[in-house]
Design a protein around this motif. Structure first.
Motif, PDB file in Angstrom:
ATOM      1  N   ASP A 149       1.256  -1.038  -0.087  1.00  0.00           N
ATOM      2  CA  ASP A 149      -0.042  -0.240   0.027  1.00  0.00           C
ATOM      3  C   ASP A 149       1.404   1.075   0.011  1.00  0.00           C
ATOM      4  O   ASP A 149       1.589   1.699   1.184  1.00  0.00           O
ATOM      5  CB  ASP A 149      -1.226   0.103   1.398  1.00  0.00           C
ATOM      6  N   THR A 177      -0.798   6.179   1.900  1.00  0.00           N
ATOM      7  CA  THR A 177      -1.497   6.511   3.352  1.00  0.00           C
ATOM      8  C   THR A 177      -0.845   7.764   4.829  1.00  0.00           C
ATOM      9  O   THR A 177      -0.087   8.627   4.193  1.00  0.00           O
ATOM     10  CB  THR A 177      -2.036   5.122   4.120  1.00  0.00           C
ATOM     11  N   MET A 209      -4.578  -3.579   7.717  1.00  0.00           N
ATOM     12  CA  MET A 209      -4.353  -3.281   6.957  1.00  0.00           C
ATOM     13  C   MET A 209      -3.694  -5.037   6.616  1.00  0.00           C
ATOM     14  O   MET A 209      -3.617  -6.035   5.874  1.00  0.00           O
ATOM     15  CB  MET A 209      -3.220  -2.480   6.402  1.00  0.00           C
ATOM     16  N   THR A 225      -2.202  -6.702   4.092  1.00  0.00           N
ATOM     17  CA  THR A 225      -1.038  -5.707   3.279  1.00  0.00           C
ATOM     18  C   THR A 225       0.162  -6.285   3.989  1.00  0.00           C
ATOM     19  O   THR A 225      -0.298  -6.137   5.573  1.00  0.00           O
ATOM     20  CB  THR A 225      -1.806  -4.629   3.878  1.00  0.00           C
ATOM     21  N   VAL A 257       3.815  -0.721   3.907  1.00  0.00           N
ATOM     22  CA  VAL A 257       2.588  -0.128   4.208  1.00  0.00           C
ATOM     23  C   VAL A 257       3.759   1.726   4.325  1.00  0.00           C
ATOM     24  O   VAL A 257       4.649   1.823   4.498  1.00  0.00           O
ATOM     25  CB  VAL A 257       1.658   0.245   5.136  1.00  0.00           C
ATOM     26  N   ALA A 312      -3.044   1.970  -4.566  1.00  0.00           N
ATOM     27  CA  ALA A 312      -3.600   2.043  -2.845  1.00  0.00           C
ATOM     28  C   ALA A 312      -4.717   2.482  -2.348  1.00  0.00           C
ATOM     29  O   ALA A 312      -6.046   2.812  -3.234  1.00  0.00           O
ATOM     30  CB  ALA A 312      -1.873   3.050  -2.708  1.00  0.00           C
ATOM     31  N   THR A 313      -4.568   2.106  -0.801  1.00  0.00           N
ATOM     32  CA  THR A 313      -6.138   2.542  -0.209  1.00  0.00           C
ATOM     33  C   THR A 313      -5.946   4.546  -0.331  1.00  0.00           C
ATOM     34  O   THR A 313      -7.193   5.403   0.115  1.00  0.00           O
ATOM     35  CB  THR A 313      -5.991   1.912   0.934  1.00  0.00           C
ATOM     36  N   SER A 357      -8.728   0.782   4.633  1.00  0.00           N
ATOM     37  CA  SER A 357      -7.548   0.124   5.053  1.00  0.00           C
ATOM     38  C   SER A 357      -7.373  -1.045   4.070  1.00  0.00           C
ATOM     39  O   SER A 357      -6.751  -1.593   3.583  1.00  0.00           O
ATOM     40  CB  SER A 357      -7.442  -0.436   6.445  1.00  0.00           C
ATOM     41  N   MET A 385      -6.756  -3.343   0.852  1.00  0.00           N
ATOM     42  CA  MET A 385      -6.324  -3.245  -1.143  1.00  0.00           C
ATOM     43  C   MET A 385      -7.697  -4.121  -1.779  1.00  0.00           C
ATOM     44  O   MET A 385      -7.248  -4.000  -2.939  1.00  0.00           O
ATOM     45  CB  MET A 385      -4.599  -4.143  -0.530  1.00  0.00           C
ATOM     46  N   CYS A 443     -10.029  -2.089  -2.575  1.00  0.00           N
ATOM     47  CA  CYS A 443      -9.167  -1.635  -4.341  1.00  0.00           C
ATOM     48  C   CYS A 443      -9.656  -1.434  -4.837  1.00  0.00           C
ATOM     49  O   CYS A 443      -9.769  -1.462  -6.155  1.00  0.00           O
ATOM     50  CB  CYS A 443      -7.685  -0.869  -3.719  1.00  0.00           C
ATOM     51  N   ALA A 499      -1.289  -3.606  -6.911  1.00  0.00           N
ATOM     52  CA  ALA A 499      -1.498  -3.678  -5.517  1.00  0.00           C
ATOM     53  C   ALA A 499      -0.379  -4.040  -5.361  1.00  0.00           C
ATOM     54  O   ALA A 499       0.141  -3.902  -3.952  1.00  0.00           O
ATOM     55  CB  ALA A 499      -3.228  -4.316  -5.667  1.00  0.00           C
ATOM     56  N   GLY A 541       2.876  -1.301  -6.706  1.00  0.00           N
ATOM     57  CA  GLY A 541       3.042  -0.506  -5.520  1.00  0.00           C
ATOM     58  C   GLY A 541       5.163  -0.399  -4.888  1.00  0.00           C
ATOM     59  O   GLY A 541       5.215   0.182  -4.502  1.00  0.00           O
TER      60      GLY A 541
END
Ligand SMILES: [Zn+2]
Length: 372
Positions: free
Chosen positions: A63, A66, A118, A123, A126, A291-292, A302, A304, A307, A326, A330
């Motif tokens: 992610d 954020t 997450m 995830t 981050v 990303a979120t 939160s 993914m 998303c 994702a 990322g």
């Protein structure tokens, strides 16, 4: 060191060049890294075995955008927006007031709570930005807190201009004393380049000051309309996130520069803005990350998997493209190469799905498929 064999994998996504997706697969983890992967019946022996019973296994999500260091709640603002009422809440400044008033312990506990959400949704890497302090003291402590949880910390003093402050004076602060105090806690510098936030010249000044202080540039660009942000990103070689509105000339500049474009479908979902057309970017050969943008105002998810589902449904991405964006996308956005894939040498950051295929992430929206 104890080697672990993860086996009986119905579908294994590695993103390896030759074997990006395998069926009936296995892999070996040694020293926290992938030491081997391949067909199950060719697996070497190991000290311990985990049989996942035919489940799909994917790389952990990365992610790359954020805003987790915050306090307070803006559900009333969201409800007003969703019921079509004009809202008068102060937007980002509401969160700034709550964040300044919160203790370090409260802010850190809030980050930990969101990171736990997450992790439960797959995830494993981050990025966390500051940006709700907007004073030297509050930006520096926000980043010090973020750094307790991740190496991917981003100084976003240039999020908005604080109330009753002149933009020129604020840019001077962000590029001077505030940058000096924040740089030791940050890997990246970011700016919100948008009408009502920071213009092209101010954004350039912020990013160039950050670069001079040893930080890597990234940018919030072209979220609310066409603008100069994405072309500034292309010029500086910086990843550009949002990019809801891009002209053909913008896309040409992105292709030419090779920068990563970060799409944030939770934002369009939560603000009822039109979605960007990921298809157009992908067909042009652009590297896209998903990303979120997890934040209390414009995208308080939160997840993914959520998303991915929205990107497939509303941004014209295939399930495979959305999963790549994702994970490996990322990692490309954050310029790290040992996460977001499960090739030999990668960190053993993976997620087991309660599903036979990664396609279920988009096919079964809202269902908690990550089991560990
Ligand atoms: Zn953001």
């Amino acid at each position: 060191m104890t080697a672990l064999l993860v086996t009986n994998i119905g579908e294994l996504v590695t993103w390896d060049d030759d074997r990006p997706i395998l069926n009936d697969a296995a892999f070996v983890v040694d020293g926290g890294k992938i030491a081997w992967f391949g067909q199950r019946n060719e697996a070497p022996s190991a000290d311990a075995v985990r049989d996942v019973g035919g489940a799909a296994v994917i790389p952990g999500f990365v992610d790359s955008h954020t805003h987790l260091v915050f306090a307070g709640d803006r559900s009333a603002e969201f409800e007003a927006r969703m019921t079509g009422q004009p809202y008068e809440a102060g937007g980002i400044r509401t969160t700034v007031a709550a964040t300044r008033a919160a203790t370090d312990e409260h802010l850190a506990a809030n980050v930990a709570r969101h990171l736990a959400e997450m992790r439960a949704q797959g995830t494993t890497t981050v990025e966390i930005k500051s940006g709700y302090g907007l004073t030297t003291h509050d930006e520096a402590r926000s980043l010090a807190i973020a750094q307790q949880f991740t190496q991917e910390t981003t100084f976003l003093g240039a999020h908005v201009v604080p109330a009753e402050t002149e933009i020129a004076a604020y840019v001077e602060l962000v590029t001077g004393e505030m940058l000096e105090r924040c740089a030791p806690y940050a890997r990246w510098i970011d700016v919100f380049c948008e009408d009502g936030a920071f213009g092209a010249d101010e954004s350039r000044a912020v990013l160039e000051a950050g670069i001079a202080a040893g930080l890597l540039p990234r940018i919030h660009a072209n979220q609310l309309g066409l603008g100069p942000g994405v072309r500034l990103a292309a010029e500086l070689g910086a990843p550009a996130d949002h990019c809801t509105f891009l002209s053909d000339a913008d896309i040409a500049a992105v292709v030419e520069s090779g920068i990563v474009i970060g799409l944030l479908p939770g934002v369009e979902f939560s603000t009822r803005q039109p979605y960007p057309d990921a298809r157009k970017l992908l067909d042009a050969g652009v590297t896209v990350s998903l990303a979120t943008d997890c934040n209390p105002g414009s995208s308080y998810t939160s997840s993914m998997p959520f998303c991915i589902a929205v990107a497939v449904r509303d941004m014209n991405m295939s399930p495979r493209e959305a999963l790549w964006s994702a994970t490996k996308g990322g990692a490309a956005s954050l310029r790290i190469d040992d996460v977001g894939h499960l090739g030999v040498g990668a960190k053993a950051d993976f997620a087991v799905l309660n599903a036979p295929s990664y396609v279920h992430l988009a096919y079964r929206p809202g269902v908690p498929l990550v089991v560990g």
